[in-house]
Design an enzyme around this catalytic site. Structure first.
Site, short mmCIF file in Angstrom:
data_model
loop_
_atom_site.label_atom_id
_atom_site.label_comp_id
_atom_site.label_asym_id
_atom_site.label_seq_id
_atom_site.Cartn_x
_atom_site.Cartn_y
_atom_site.Cartn_z
N ASP A 7 0.86 -1.18 0.00
CA ASP A 7 0.00 0.00 0.00
C ASP A 7 0.90 1.23 0.00
OD1 ASP A 7 -2.22 1.65 0.07
OD2 ASP A 7 -2.58 1.42 2.21
N SER A 8 0.32 2.35 -0.36
CA SER A 8 1.08 3.59 -0.32
C SER A 8 1.29 4.07 1.12
CB SER A 8 0.37 4.68 -1.13
OG SER A 8 -0.93 4.89 -0.62
N CYS A 70 -3.98 -1.28 -2.11
CA CYS A 70 -4.03 0.17 -2.36
C CYS A 70 -5.01 0.36 -3.49
CB CYS A 70 -2.65 0.68 -2.75
SG CYS A 70 -2.61 2.41 -3.30
N GLU A 147 -7.24 8.57 10.50
CA GLU A 147 -5.84 8.71 10.91
C GLU A 147 -5.69 9.59 12.14
OE1 GLU A 147 -3.16 9.60 7.73
OE2 GLU A 147 -3.57 7.68 6.73
N CYS A 185 -12.09 1.76 0.25
CA CYS A 185 -10.85 2.33 0.77
C CYS A 185 -10.43 1.49 1.96
CB CYS A 185 -11.05 3.79 1.19
SG CYS A 185 -9.64 4.52 2.05
N HIS A 187 -8.93 2.28 4.57
CA HIS A 187 -9.13 2.92 5.88
C HIS A 187 -10.53 2.64 6.42
CE1 HIS A 187 -5.49 5.14 4.94
NE2 HIS A 187 -5.57 5.85 6.05
#
Length: 265
Positions: A7-8, A70, A147, A185, A187
């Site tokens: 992943d990035s 990703c 985050e 996504c 996240h």
């Protein structure tokens, strides 16, 4: 079996977390290309260059199977990655669409993702290939909220309420009878409980991390469980301390050691 996960950043750790649960018989390599994120602001050619260099690094470390955790790289560079490495490669976009096709009865699907993923229309294309109608909705505020650690925060709940309301209005305007929502996504699995509270009970929420792990497990069903703990090695291209601190939250367990690697510009 060594499975490489790329992943990035740290979002792909939700995919690794699901893989560890589904396939405890494998060892894992995880690379977060933190020096070059966000991929969403880069051109297709640049994303392909970054992603292929990361994939080659993981194969060089012994990965026998690659999971591109990703969404941007899966959307823009999957073919380039497959051409660049001699091992099987699976991307999270196709696994999310595959799971949606398995679950949807109405064949109408909703997708929430980052702006970059939505602009690529990768989910729309993957859904169309499976005879699904879809609407994609960009939810740019969700990643920074996750985050920040505001997973159960009232602000996050309100942001989700607004996004979901807008998405359902779009679906109604398009005469879609959606019964499935794809979290596009990596996240977003951390927000799954909040999202399920925000959407109508008739919507089945597809966790792309779990869907990816399920598909990898299906392909690699010859990897038996074992009594020892899987070996996991972590790599990052920048900000190792931040990766370790933030990544532990995504993985659901402490990350003790992260190796800093330089993959160039």
């Amino acid at each position: 079996m060594k499975i490489g996960v790329f992943d990035s950043g740290v979002g792909g750790l939700t995919v690794l977390r699901a893989l560890l649960e589904k396939i405890p018989g494998a060892d894992y390599l995880y690379l977060g290309d933190t020096a070059r994120l966000p991929y969403g602001a880069k051109s297709r050619a640049t994303v392909a260059r970054y992603a292929t260099s990361s994939a080659k690094f993981l194969v060089g470390e012994g990965a026998e199977y690659l999971v591109i955790a990703c969404n941007t790289a899966s959307a823009l560079a999957l073919d380039a990655i497959r051409d660049a490495v001699p091992v099987p490669v699976l991307g999270v976009v196709e696994t999310g669409a595959h799971a949606a096709a398995d679950h949807s009865k109405t064949r109408d699907v909703l997708v929430i993702a980052t702006a970059a993923t939505v602009e690529s229309h990768a989910y729309a294309a993957a859904c169309a290939e499976r005879n699904l109608r879809s609407i994609e909705k960009a939810c740019p505020l969700l990643v920074p909220l996750v985050e920040e650690g505001w997973v159960d925060h009232p602000v996050t709940a309100e942001v989700l309420r607004i996004y979901v309301s807008e998405l359902l209005d779009q679906a109604q305007d398009a005469a879609l009878h959606a019964d499935t929502l794809v979290l596009g996504c990596t996240h977003y699995p951390l927000l799954r409980a909040q999202i399920e509270r925000a959407v109508p009970p008739s919507l089945c929420v597809i966790d792309s991390a779990e869907a990816t792990a399920d598909q990898v497990a299906e392909v690699l069903n010859a990897v038996p469980p074992r009594s020892v703990t899987p070996r996991v090695r972590f790599f990052a291209t920048d900000s190792v301390a931040r990766f370790r601190a933030l990544g532990s939250r995504f993985l659901g367990q402490p990350i003790d050691s992260v190796q800093l690697v330089d993959l160039g510009g």
